[in-house]
Scaffold this motif. Structure first.
Motif, PDB file in Angstrom:
ATOM      1  N   VAL A   7     -35.775 -28.430   8.023  1.00 36.75           N
ATOM      2  CA  VAL A   7     -37.286 -27.693   7.640  1.00 36.75           C
ATOM      3  C   VAL A   7     -37.433 -26.272   8.241  1.00 36.75           C
ATOM      4  CG1 VAL A   7     -39.836 -27.916   7.390  1.00 36.75           C
ATOM      5  CG2 VAL A   7     -38.429 -29.651   6.666  1.00 36.75           C
ATOM      6  N   ALA A  11     -37.372 -22.742   6.609  1.00 30.12           N
ATOM      7  CA  ALA A  11     -38.438 -21.959   6.587  1.00 30.12           C
ATOM      8  C   ALA A  11     -38.167 -20.587   7.344  1.00 30.12           C
ATOM      9  CB  ALA A  11     -39.596 -22.505   7.497  1.00 30.12           C
ATOM     10  N   LEU A  14     -35.929 -18.536   4.559  1.00 27.82           N
ATOM     11  CA  LEU A  14     -36.518 -17.990   3.560  1.00 27.82           C
ATOM     12  C   LEU A  14     -37.706 -17.031   3.843  1.00 27.82           C
ATOM     13  CD1 LEU A  14     -37.394 -21.195   1.733  1.00 27.82           C
ATOM     14  CD2 LEU A  14     -36.139 -19.408   0.814  1.00 27.82           C
ATOM     15  N   GLY A  15     -38.256 -17.180   5.122  1.00 26.67           N
ATOM     16  CA  GLY A  15     -39.319 -16.142   5.504  1.00 26.67           C
ATOM     17  C   GLY A  15     -38.636 -14.853   5.769  1.00 26.67           C
ATOM     18  N   THR A  19     -39.071 -11.264   3.612  1.00 21.52           N
ATOM     19  CA  THR A  19     -39.214 -10.031   4.226  1.00 21.52           C
ATOM     20  C   THR A  19     -38.390  -8.748   4.086  1.00 21.52           C
ATOM     21  OG1 THR A  19     -40.544 -10.898   6.223  1.00 21.52           O
ATOM     22  CG2 THR A  19     -39.954  -8.820   6.333  1.00 21.52           C
ATOM     23  N   ALA A  54     -45.316  -1.660   6.921  1.00 23.48           N
ATOM     24  CA  ALA A  54     -44.023  -1.972   7.707  1.00 23.48           C
ATOM     25  C   ALA A  54     -42.791  -1.229   6.979  1.00 23.48           C
ATOM     26  CB  ALA A  54     -43.725  -3.481   7.079  1.00 23.48           C
TER      27      ALA A  54
ATOM     28  N   TRP B  23     -42.099 -32.108   2.735  1.00 24.44           N
ATOM     29  CA  TRP B  23     -41.111 -31.323   3.524  1.00 24.44           C
ATOM     30  C   TRP B  23     -40.973 -29.954   2.765  1.00 24.44           C
ATOM     31  CZ3 TRP B  23     -40.022 -32.913   8.321  1.00 24.44           C
ATOM     32  CH2 TRP B  23     -39.754 -34.401   8.447  1.00 24.44           C
ATOM     33  N   ALA B  26     -43.674 -27.802   3.679  1.00 24.26           N
ATOM     34  CA  ALA B  26     -43.822 -27.577   5.233  1.00 24.26           C
ATOM     35  C   ALA B  26     -42.586 -26.297   5.039  1.00 24.26           C
ATOM     36  CB  ALA B  26     -43.227 -28.608   6.087  1.00 24.26           C
ATOM     37  N   VAL B  27     -41.671 -26.467   4.434  1.00 24.83           N
ATOM     38  CA  VAL B  27     -40.821 -25.291   4.399  1.00 24.83           C
ATOM     39  C   VAL B  27     -41.488 -23.923   3.495  1.00 24.83           C
ATOM     40  CG1 VAL B  27     -38.991 -24.425   3.146  1.00 24.83           C
ATOM     41  CG2 VAL B  27     -38.568 -26.547   4.252  1.00 24.83           C
ATOM     42  N   GLY B  30     -44.080 -22.840   6.251  1.00 27.19           N
ATOM     43  CA  GLY B  30     -43.438 -22.169   7.182  1.00 27.19           C
ATOM     44  C   GLY B  30     -42.830 -20.733   6.927  1.00 27.19           C
ATOM     45  N   ALA B  31     -42.152 -20.604   5.714  1.00 27.87           N
ATOM     46  CA  ALA B  31     -41.585 -19.556   5.303  1.00 27.87           C
ATOM     47  C   ALA B  31     -42.771 -18.132   4.741  1.00 27.87           C
ATOM     48  CB  ALA B  31     -40.847 -19.557   3.996  1.00 27.87           C
ATOM     49  N   LEU B  34     -44.091 -17.010   8.409  1.00 26.12           N
ATOM     50  CA  LEU B  34     -42.961 -16.285   9.079  1.00 26.12           C
ATOM     51  C   LEU B  34     -43.039 -14.899   8.453  1.00 26.12           C
ATOM     52  CD1 LEU B  34     -40.747 -16.710  11.550  1.00 26.12           C
ATOM     53  CD2 LEU B  34     -39.066 -16.571   9.800  1.00 26.12           C
ATOM     54  N   HIS B  35     -42.850 -14.863   7.145  1.00 29.99           N
ATOM     55  CA  HIS B  35     -42.819 -13.667   6.408  1.00 29.99           C
ATOM     56  C   HIS B  35     -44.107 -12.756   6.762  1.00 29.99           C
ATOM     57  CE1 HIS B  35     -42.479 -10.944   2.977  1.00 29.99           C
ATOM     58  NE2 HIS B  35     -43.757 -11.364   2.693  1.00 29.99           N
ATOM     59  N   LEU B  36     -45.435 -13.301   6.904  1.00 32.21           N
ATOM     60  CA  LEU B  36     -46.407 -12.585   7.030  1.00 32.21           C
ATOM     61  C   LEU B  36     -46.382 -11.929   8.573  1.00 32.21           C
ATOM     62  CD1 LEU B  36     -49.366 -14.566   5.412  1.00 32.21           C
ATOM     63  CD2 LEU B  36     -48.105 -12.439   4.596  1.00 32.21           C
ATOM     64  N   THR B  38     -43.612 -11.285  10.336  1.00 32.38           N
ATOM     65  CA  THR B  38     -42.850 -10.490  10.819  1.00 32.38           C
ATOM     66  C   THR B  38     -43.204  -9.081   9.903  1.00 32.38           C
ATOM     67  OG1 THR B  38     -41.672 -11.165   8.607  1.00 32.38           O
ATOM     68  CG2 THR B  38     -40.482 -11.879  10.799  1.00 32.38           C
ATOM     69  N   LEU B  39     -43.746  -9.280   8.765  1.00 28.40           N
ATOM     70  CA  LEU B  39     -44.485  -8.040   8.280  1.00 28.40           C
ATOM     71  C   LEU B  39     -45.252  -7.353   9.089  1.00 28.40           C
ATOM     72  CD1 LEU B  39     -43.876  -7.080   5.418  1.00 28.40           C
ATOM     73  CD2 LEU B  39     -46.063  -7.962   4.692  1.00 28.40           C
ATOM     74  N   LEU B  42     -43.780  -5.896  12.373  1.00 27.08           N
ATOM     75  CA  LEU B  42     -42.500  -4.670  12.371  1.00 27.08           C
ATOM     76  C   LEU B  42     -43.077  -3.461  12.719  1.00 27.08           C
ATOM     77  CD1 LEU B  42     -40.337  -5.340   9.186  1.00 27.08           C
ATOM     78  CD2 LEU B  42     -39.500  -4.350  11.493  1.00 27.08           C
TER      79      LEU B  42
END
Lengths: 189, 207
Positions: A7, A11, A14-15, A19, A54, B23, B26-27, B30-31, B34-36, B38-39, B42
Motif C-alpha cells: 500500500v 501510494a 501514484l502520488g 505530481t 509549483a 486497502w 488507503a492507497v 496516501g497518494a 503525498l501529491h498535495l 509535494t505540490l 515544491l
C-alpha cells in the motif's frame, strides 16, 4: 506487514506520478487564449493557485506581476501551424492598449535567437505605423523593409509579446475586447 | 453441486473484493496526501526556483543587475531584451526592508515584491506611484504594529510619510524586482547604467 508495504509503495508511486504529470503540463489552470496567443496572467497575481506556483518554481520563472503587464506567447500562426523560421510571417494589428509593448522571437528553449541583424526584438516605441496606427511586422531570416523582426537559424521558434502597463485588467473579462496581432505565414524557403 | 459451487465461488470472490476496499482507499488517500504535500513543498524546495536562482545568494541590501538577455546567455530564458531587471533579497527577521526607485517619466518602471516561494505579493508601475516615485516599506505584521505604536507615542502633529506604501509580508524571506524598460534596443545599456536610483536597504527594527 507485506500488504502495508505494498500500500505504501503504491501510494508513493501514484502520488509522485500525479505530481509529475500535473506539473509537466501547462503552468496553472487560468489560461487566456486569444488566437495563437496564450497568457497565464494569474502567475503574477497574489492569489496564484498551488499548481501554478509549483510549476513556476520548478521552471524558475519570475513572471510579470499583474500590475506590471501581461505576457503572451505564440507557438503557432493563426492557422495553428507551428512557427517555423524557414518561413516568413506577417504580424499585423492595430495599436495595443499598453504604455509600451515589445515583441521578441525565442528558440524553443527560451533563449533569444542569433540572427543576421544582431537585433532581438521590436518595441512599440520604435515601430513604423500607418496613419491610423496600424502596423505590419515582417518576421523573417532575411532583411525586410519596414518593421523587420529577424529570425535565427533554429527551425522552431516562439514569439513573446509583452504589454507593459496594460490598460486592460488581467482579472476581468476585458480580454474579450483585446485584439492581439494576427500571425500569417507567407513564403517558406 | 455445480449451482451451489458457483454461488460459493461468487460469494468468496465478493468477500475478497470487499476485503480489498480498505486497502484501495488507503492507497488512494496516501497518494492524494503525498501529491498535495509535494505540490506545496515544491516552491520552497525547487533548486532552480526564481528565488534561489536570482536572489538567495545576495547579501541583504545589495542590488544585483541581472545579465541582459542575449542569445549566448542561457540563464535568462524568455527574458525581454528591452528590460533592465535588478533584484534584491530581503529577510524581515533582520528588520523592515525599504525599497526606493524613481521613474524618469520616459522609461516605464515597475517594482514587484515576491516571496521565496514565488508568490507575487505586490506589483506596481510608476504610473501608479506618486510622482513616479516608489517608496515601499516591507514589514511583518508585528513590525507594522510596533511602527504604529511608536507613531502613536510621538507628537500627533508630526507629518506622516505620505508617499510611503507599507506592505505587510506574510513571510519573512523574499526578493524584490525592479524592471526598467528601454524604448529601443540600442539604449538598453544606457538605461541599465541609469538604474533609476534603485535602493534596497534594511531599516532599524522598531523597538
Amino acid at each position: 506487514m507485506r500488504p502495508l508495504l505494498a500500500v505504501a509503495i503504491a501510494a508513493i508511486g501514484l502520488g509522485l506520478a500525479a505530481t509529475v504529470i500535473v506539473l509537466s503540463g501547462e503552468p496553472g489552470f487560468e489560461r487566456v487564449q486569444l488566437g495563437p496567443w496564450t497568457s497565464y496572467p494569474h502567475l503574477g497575481a497574489p492569489d496564484i493557485d498551488p499548481y501554478a506556483r509549483a510549476a513556476a518554481a520548478l521552471d524558475g520563472l519570475a513572471p510579470l506581476g499583474l500590475n506590471e503587464g501581461l505576457a503572451f506567447v505564440a507557438r503557432t500562426d493563426d492557422s495553428g501551424a507551428a512557427l517555423d523560421s524557414r518561413c516568413a510571417y506577417r504580424i499585423s494589428g492595430s495599436d495595443l492598449p499598453a504604455r509600451l509593448w515589445t515583441l521578441a522571437a525565442y528558440r524553443a528553449d527560451g533563449r533569444l535567437q542569433t540572427n543576421l541583424a544582431g537585433r532581438q526584438g521590436l518595441s512599440s516605441a520604435g515601430l513604423l505605423r500607418a496613419a491610423g496606427g496600424d502596423f505590419v511586422i515582417a518576421a523573417a531570416r532575411e532583411a525586410r523593409p519596414g518593421n523587420w523582426l529577424p529570425l535565427g537559424r533554429s527551425r522552431s521558434f516562439v514569439l513573446a509579446l509583452r504589454l507593459y502597463q496594460a490598460s486592460t485588467s488581467a482579472l476581468s473579462s476585458a480580454y474579450d475586447g483585446l485584439s492581439l496581432p494576427a500571425i500569417a505565414r507567407e513564403a517558406c524557403s | 453441486m455445480s449451482v451451489a459451487g458457483a454461488r460459493a465461488r461468487v460469494a468468496a470472490g465478493l468477500d475478497r473484493a470487499i476485503s480489498l476496499v480498505p486497502w484501495a482507499l488507503a492507497v488512494l488517500f496516501g497518494a492524494v496526501a503525498l501529491h498535495l504535500l509535494t505540490l506545496l513543498a515544491l516552491p520552497a524546495l525547487a533548486p532552480g526556483s526564481a528565488y534561489r536562482r536570482l536572489a538567495a545568494g545576495l547579501p541583504l541590501g545589495e542590488i544585483r543587475l541581472l545579465p541582459r538577455a542575449t542569445p549566448e546567455h542561457a540563464d535568462a530564458a524568455f527574458s525581454d531584451p528591452f528590460a533592465v531587471v535588478a533584484v534584491c533579497r530581503f529577510d524581515l527577521s533582520k528588520g523592515p526592508q525599504r525599497l526606493r526607485a524613481t521613474a524618469d517619466g520616459d522609461h516605464p518602471l515597475s517594482v514587484s515584491v515576491r516571496l521565496a516561494d514565488g508568490a507575487v505579493i505586490y506589483s506596481g508601475s510608476d504610473a501608479q506611484a506618486p510622482r513616479g516615485r516608489f517608496n515601499i516599506l516591507i514589514v511583518t505584521r508585528a513590525q507594522a504594529d510596533a511602527i504604529d505604536a511608536a507613531q502613536d507615542d510621538q507628537d500627533e502633529d508630526a507629518p506622516p510619510a505620505s508617499d510611503e506604501l507599507r506592505l505587510i509580508s506574510p513571510r519573512r524571506k523574499g526578493f524584490a524586482m525592479f524592471r526598467l524598460l528601454a524604448l529601443r534596443e540600442g539604449e538598453v545599456e544606457s538605461v541599465a547604467a541609469q538604474r533609476a536610483g534603485f535602493q534596497c536597504s534594511v531599516e532599524k527594527p522598531p523597538s
